[in-house]
Design a protein around this motif. Sequence first.
Motif, PDB file in Angstrom:
ATOM      1  N   ALA A  28      21.535  46.647  31.627  1.00 24.52           N
ATOM      2  CA  ALA A  28      22.710  47.321  31.069  1.00 24.52           C
ATOM      3  C   ALA A  28      23.814  46.316  30.772  1.00 24.52           C
ATOM      4  CB  ALA A  28      23.210  48.393  32.037  1.00 24.52           C
ATOM      5  N   GLY A  29      23.963  45.327  31.648  1.00 30.79           N
ATOM      6  CA  GLY A  29      24.933  44.269  31.375  1.00 30.79           C
ATOM      7  C   GLY A  29      24.573  43.460  30.150  1.00 30.79           C
ATOM      8  N   LEU A  37      26.065  48.655  24.361  1.00 32.27           N
ATOM      9  CA  LEU A  37      26.743  49.556  25.287  1.00 32.27           C
ATOM     10  C   LEU A  37      28.167  49.077  25.495  1.00 32.27           C
ATOM     11  CD1 LEU A  37      24.014  50.059  28.082  1.00 32.27           C
ATOM     12  CD2 LEU A  37      24.529  51.597  26.192  1.00 32.27           C
ATOM     13  N   HIS A  38      28.989  49.973  25.999  1.00 30.81           N
ATOM     14  CA  HIS A  38      30.373  49.623  26.286  1.00 30.81           C
ATOM     15  C   HIS A  38      30.514  49.350  27.788  1.00 30.81           C
ATOM     16  CE1 HIS A  38      31.841  50.627  22.274  1.00 30.81           C
ATOM     17  NE2 HIS A  38      31.105  51.740  22.330  1.00 30.81           N
ATOM     18  N   LEU A  39      30.945  48.151  28.127  1.00 34.60           N
ATOM     19  CA  LEU A  39      31.101  47.780  29.534  1.00 34.60           C
ATOM     20  C   LEU A  39      32.081  48.701  30.248  1.00 34.60           C
ATOM     21  CD1 LEU A  39      30.255  45.698  31.692  1.00 34.60           C
ATOM     22  CD2 LEU A  39      32.255  44.342  31.013  1.00 34.60           C
ATOM     23  N   ALA A  40      33.119  49.143  29.534  1.00 35.82           N
ATOM     24  CA  ALA A  40      34.118  50.025  30.131  1.00 35.82           C
ATOM     25  C   ALA A  40      33.545  51.398  30.475  1.00 35.82           C
ATOM     26  CB  ALA A  40      35.308  50.189  29.185  1.00 35.82           C
ATOM     27  N   LEU A  41      32.397  51.760  29.901  1.00 36.61           N
ATOM     28  CA  LEU A  41      31.726  53.010  30.246  1.00 36.61           C
ATOM     29  C   LEU A  41      30.582  52.802  31.232  1.00 36.61           C
ATOM     30  CD1 LEU A  41      31.513  54.812  26.773  1.00 36.61           C
ATOM     31  CD2 LEU A  41      33.070  55.299  28.666  1.00 36.61           C
ATOM     32  N   LEU A  43      30.345  50.633  33.747  1.00 31.34           N
ATOM     33  CA  LEU A  43      30.818  50.482  35.126  1.00 31.34           C
ATOM     34  C   LEU A  43      31.210  51.820  35.759  1.00 31.34           C
ATOM     35  CD1 LEU A  43      32.885  47.167  34.881  1.00 31.34           C
ATOM     36  CD2 LEU A  43      30.571  47.500  35.787  1.00 31.34           C
ATOM     37  N   PRO A  44      31.997  52.671  35.080  1.00 33.25           N
ATOM     38  CA  PRO A  44      32.310  53.970  35.697  1.00 33.25           C
ATOM     39  C   PRO A  44      31.086  54.862  35.895  1.00 33.25           C
ATOM     40  CG  PRO A  44      33.885  53.469  33.969  1.00 33.25           C
ATOM     41  CD  PRO A  44      32.785  52.457  33.860  1.00 33.25           C
ATOM     42  N   VAL A  45      30.140  54.808  34.960  1.00 35.45           N
ATOM     43  CA  VAL A  45      28.941  55.631  35.106  1.00 35.45           C
ATOM     44  C   VAL A  45      28.138  55.194  36.324  1.00 35.45           C
ATOM     45  CG1 VAL A  45      26.691  56.132  34.080  1.00 35.45           C
ATOM     46  CG2 VAL A  45      28.749  56.285  32.687  1.00 35.45           C
ATOM     47  N   VAL A  46      27.961  53.899  36.478  1.00 34.77           N
ATOM     48  CA  VAL A  46      27.177  53.387  37.606  1.00 34.77           C
ATOM     49  C   VAL A  46      27.897  53.645  38.923  1.00 34.77           C
ATOM     50  CG1 VAL A  46      26.246  51.300  38.673  1.00 34.77           C
ATOM     51  CG2 VAL A  46      26.023  51.649  36.204  1.00 34.77           C
ATOM     52  N   ALA A  47      29.171  53.260  39.007  1.00 37.44           N
ATOM     53  CA  ALA A  47      29.911  53.438  40.260  1.00 37.44           C
ATOM     54  C   ALA A  47      30.123  54.917  40.570  1.00 37.44           C
ATOM     55  CB  ALA A  47      31.257  52.723  40.178  1.00 37.44           C
ATOM     56  N   GLY A  48      30.423  55.716  39.548  1.00 37.37           N
ATOM     57  CA  GLY A  48      30.675  57.141  39.773  1.00 37.37           C
ATOM     58  C   GLY A  48      29.441  57.898  40.219  1.00 37.37           C
ATOM     59  N   VAL A 140      26.208  44.803  37.355  1.00 38.76           N
ATOM     60  CA  VAL A 140      26.246  44.831  35.890  1.00 38.76           C
ATOM     61  C   VAL A 140      26.879  43.549  35.354  1.00 38.76           C
ATOM     62  CG1 VAL A 140      27.145  46.070  33.871  1.00 38.76           C
ATOM     63  CG2 VAL A 140      26.356  47.350  35.881  1.00 38.76           C
ATOM     64  N   GLY A 141      27.866  43.040  36.085  1.00 37.80           N
ATOM     65  CA  GLY A 141      28.602  41.869  35.612  1.00 37.80           C
ATOM     66  C   GLY A 141      27.755  40.625  35.488  1.00 37.80           C
TER      67      GLY A 141
END
Length: 231
Positions: A28-29, A37-41, A43-48, A140-141
């Motif tokens: 994904a990264g 993909l959008h990194l700003a989306l 990260l929240p999807v994975v963490a959330g 992801v980073g």
Amino acid sequence: MNTLAVYGLLALTTAPPLVPNAALLAWAGVLAADGDLHLALVLPVVAGSALLGDLLLHLAARRFGRPARAWMGRRARRRAFLERTSLLVDRYGVPFVAGVRFLPAGRVAAALVTGVVRYPVRRYLLGCAIAETLWASYSVGVGYLGTTATHSFVPALALSIGLSALVCGATALVQHVALRHLAVRSAQQVETGEGGEDKAETGEEGEVEAVDAAAAEVGAQQDGGQENRVQ
């Protein structure tokens, strides 16, 4: 592949525990670095989704806390694990909840123990939110940064696995040191309590001896007074 399907796959493989998805997160990264993909989306999807899974596990443990406690108490090893982890939760609170996330099966252990001992949900979520944010960021980073630096997926995946192992090892070391420190303090408290009891018993014996001596002295004076009267 449809980007919405990728986001859904990330959520489905992240919410439940014990699903090996390090390669998927690194991928994904890579996709985010390539602009798919959008990194700003991501990260929240994975963490959330991981945080949602943690909450569901915790609530299930709270709901079935008594059967779980009974099951863990049947064997000495499980009972010792529950007692030791409960002490760590009581002593370290949120930092422990956040740190144990990076151990193997740490999500399950933290949710089970905190649910069984009925640890406050808000504090549990705070620790999980810190842990999942850090976990999603580096998982992801490394794929994102590795692809940006090397323009290759394989080095990014290797970096992700290596960093995960490093974080896991560092967390295990911290937990080991914390357990030893807690065991030493518990032993010192036990010794202090026994010493206090011995001192208390010694003090009580001294008081009894003093009272007996005073009573004997008063008796002797009374006997002497009676002899003088007789003379």
